[in-house]
Design an enzyme around this catalytic site. Structure first.
Site, PDB file in Angstrom:
ATOM      1  N   GLY A 205       0.824  -1.211   0.000  1.00 44.65           N
ATOM      2  CA  GLY A 205       0.000   0.000   0.000  1.00 44.65           C
ATOM      3  C   GLY A 205       0.854   1.254   0.000  1.00 44.65           C
ATOM      4  O   GLY A 205       2.068   1.188  -0.241  1.00 44.65           O
ATOM      5  N   ASN A 206       0.232   2.389   0.260  1.00 41.88           N
ATOM      6  CA  ASN A 206       0.984   3.648   0.358  1.00 41.88           C
ATOM      7  C   ASN A 206       0.335   4.539   1.402  1.00 41.88           C
ATOM      8  O   ASN A 206      -0.668   4.177   2.005  1.00 41.88           O
ATOM      9  CB  ASN A 206       1.077   4.321  -1.016  1.00 41.88           C
ATOM     10  CG  ASN A 206      -0.279   4.681  -1.571  1.00 41.88           C
ATOM     11  OD1 ASN A 206      -0.996   5.497  -1.017  1.00 41.88           O
ATOM     12  ND2 ASN A 206      -0.662   4.033  -2.676  1.00 41.88           N
ATOM     13  N   ARG A 207       0.902   5.691   1.623  1.00 42.26           N
ATOM     14  CA  ARG A 207       0.504   6.529   2.762  1.00 42.26           C
ATOM     15  C   ARG A 207      -0.731   7.394   2.510  1.00 42.26           C
ATOM     16  O   ARG A 207      -1.142   8.153   3.371  1.00 42.26           O
ATOM     17  CB  ARG A 207       1.655   7.473   3.132  1.00 42.26           C
ATOM     18  CG  ARG A 207       2.842   6.767   3.694  1.00 42.26           C
ATOM     19  CD  ARG A 207       3.894   7.789   4.103  1.00 42.26           C
ATOM     20  NE  ARG A 207       5.087   7.135   4.582  1.00 42.26           N
ATOM     21  CZ  ARG A 207       5.211   6.617   5.801  1.00 42.26           C
ATOM     22  NH1 ARG A 207       4.214   6.688   6.656  1.00 42.26           N
ATOM     23  NH2 ARG A 207       6.333   6.037   6.152  1.00 42.26           N
ATOM     24  N   SER A 208      -1.322   7.335   1.331  1.00 44.30           N
ATOM     25  CA  SER A 208      -2.438   8.249   1.050  1.00 44.30           C
ATOM     26  C   SER A 208      -3.634   7.986   1.975  1.00 44.30           C
ATOM     27  O   SER A 208      -4.069   6.852   2.123  1.00 44.30           O
ATOM     28  CB  SER A 208      -2.864   8.102  -0.406  1.00 44.30           C
ATOM     29  OG  SER A 208      -4.048   8.826  -0.616  1.00 44.30           O
TER      30      SER A 208
END
Ligand code: CTP
Length: 401
Positions: A205-208
């Protein structure tokens, strides 16, 4: 827009007064100048200091303040909107009958600005014909009533009459301040970071957080657009848009492409994974099996796909979350993906981008770069929509339907 708009926030004496503090904070975050008034009853539930600390000026409580001989006319005439939150049965009765009993009711009579009233009381009081008659009178006079909800009430009771959620109240206030300049437009907004599964328990995933995209969707609804919000963060989505929950880049691609077929504007605020796991394990990968090697494969670039088949009159907005060479990377994306606007942010700067409530961006278009300094994501959302409106006015065939 809401930037600098003067909001008088009246708080009366009910247990829901504590929620007025949150409403105040959110209105200030949206760029409003909030002038608070508390009745004597409100002072029994929350402290003046709390509200003064969060509002744009100190709380007023009296018609007889020393610094201003006629505070009610000053406040009433200067207001762009007056909101009463919570409104007790007494306030409704005084306002409906034109009784100027204290600073708040005097201000309500002195103002010609739109008024939003948010009642909260026990179910029995809410249902009383006298209260309902007063509400009908106020509605007939053009006052907006934010209806209470069902749920837990003071004293452990459950029923109808609980104050509406703070965001509903904030949205109702901002709607009074907002031009309907997106009326008739269909807008698709994507938000949040996608999750690419590795096995049933893990993902890449990512930090958004989805906050910027959600703020854009909420602002577009306020400005009259019909909005589809495709998000990986549906639990925190604003009320108003048609929310489509997705998780992976592939699901986001299908949902966005489907909604974009009918859209006048598409805003790709989502942080879409560039790579996904080629073979997703059916069962949990066990440590005992050794260090796994994951083979990745590219995802579809949704913005580029939309750009390659952009309809005449359709406006495409991309984002560029960068850590280096922000402007040149943003301009390359503008061209490579055939976007009309690219909103660039330097996510390595303090308080900017992922997970924060604040942002600072530069909105790039073919011949221009508009800098929007450090602001809340709600304020940035309105500036992006302003840029969309300006772009459509410049582009032939892009009017509102
Ligand atoms: N985007 C997209 N589909 C993808 C990847 C990105 O639609 N598979 C969109 C994003 O929503 C954003 C824009 O493209 O509006 C730029 O995304 P960004 O992650 O900044 O750049 P990339 O194009 O992925 O390039 P890089 O990661 O190399 O910077």
């Amino acid at each position: 827009m809401s930037g600098g708009a003067r909001v008088v926030l009246g708080v009366t004496g009910g247990i829901a007064a504590y929620k007025a503090v949150e409403v105040c904070r959110r209105l200030v975050d949206a760029g409003c100048h909030v002038s608070p008034i508390m009745t004597a009853g409100a002072g029994r539930f929350i402290g003046e200091t709390t509200l003064s600390a969060l509002a744009s000026e100190p709380v007023r409580t009296s018609l007889w303040d020393e610094d201003s001989p006629i505070p009610h006319t000053k406040l009433g005439q200067g207001a762009d909107v007056v909101v009463v939150c919570p409104a007790t049965a007494r306030l409704l009765a005084d306002y409906a009958s034109g009784r100027s009993a204290d600073l708040l009711t005097a201000t309500l009579l002195a103002t010609r600005a739109p008024v939003v009233v948010c009642p909260a009381m026990h179910t029995e009081m809410w249902e009383h014909p006298a209260v309902q008659d007063n509400l009908s009178t106020l509605r007939r006079r053009g006052v907006t009533i934010v209806e209470p909800e069902s749920g837990r009430l003071a004293g452990g009771d459950v029923g109808h009459g609980r104050l509406a959620e703070p965001q509903r109240i904030v949205d109702a206030v901002l709607a009074k301040l907002t031009p309907n300049d997106l009326d008739g437009l269909r807008i698709v907004v994507s938000a949040g970071g996608t999750r690419e599964p590795i096995d049933p328990v893990r993902f890449i995933g990512n930090r958004s957080s989805g906050k910027q995209g959600h703020a854009i969707a909420a602002a577009a609804v306020r400005r009259g657009a019909e909005v589809v919000l495709v998000t990986t963060q549906a639990a925190s989505a604003p009320s108003g848009p048609d929310v489509r929950a997705v998780e992976t880049a592939a699901q986001m691609r299908d949902a966005v492409v489907d909604a974009a077929a009918e859209a006048d504007v598409v805003v790709m605020a989502a942080a879409v994974a560039d790579f996904t796991v080629a073979e997703v394990a059916d069962s949990k990968i066990k440590k005992a099996g050794g260090v796994p090697v994951l083979r990745l494969e590219p995802t579809v670039d949704i913005l580029a796909e939309l750009g390659s088949r952009k309809r005449p009159g359709q406006t495409l907005v991309g984002f560029a979350a960068e850590t280096d060479d922000v402007a040149s990377n943003a301009r390359s994306k503008l061209e490579a993906k055939n976007a009309d606007l690219v909103v660039a942010n330097d996510v390595s700067a303090a308080g900017v981008g992922f997970e924060h409530d604040t942002n600072a961006v530069v909105i790039h278009s073919a011949g221009d770069a508009l800098e929007v300094g450090f602001s809340t994501k709600a304020q940035i959302a309105d500036r992006i929509l302003d840029a969309v409106v300006a772009h459509r006015l410049r582009s032939p065939g892009s009017s509102n339907r």
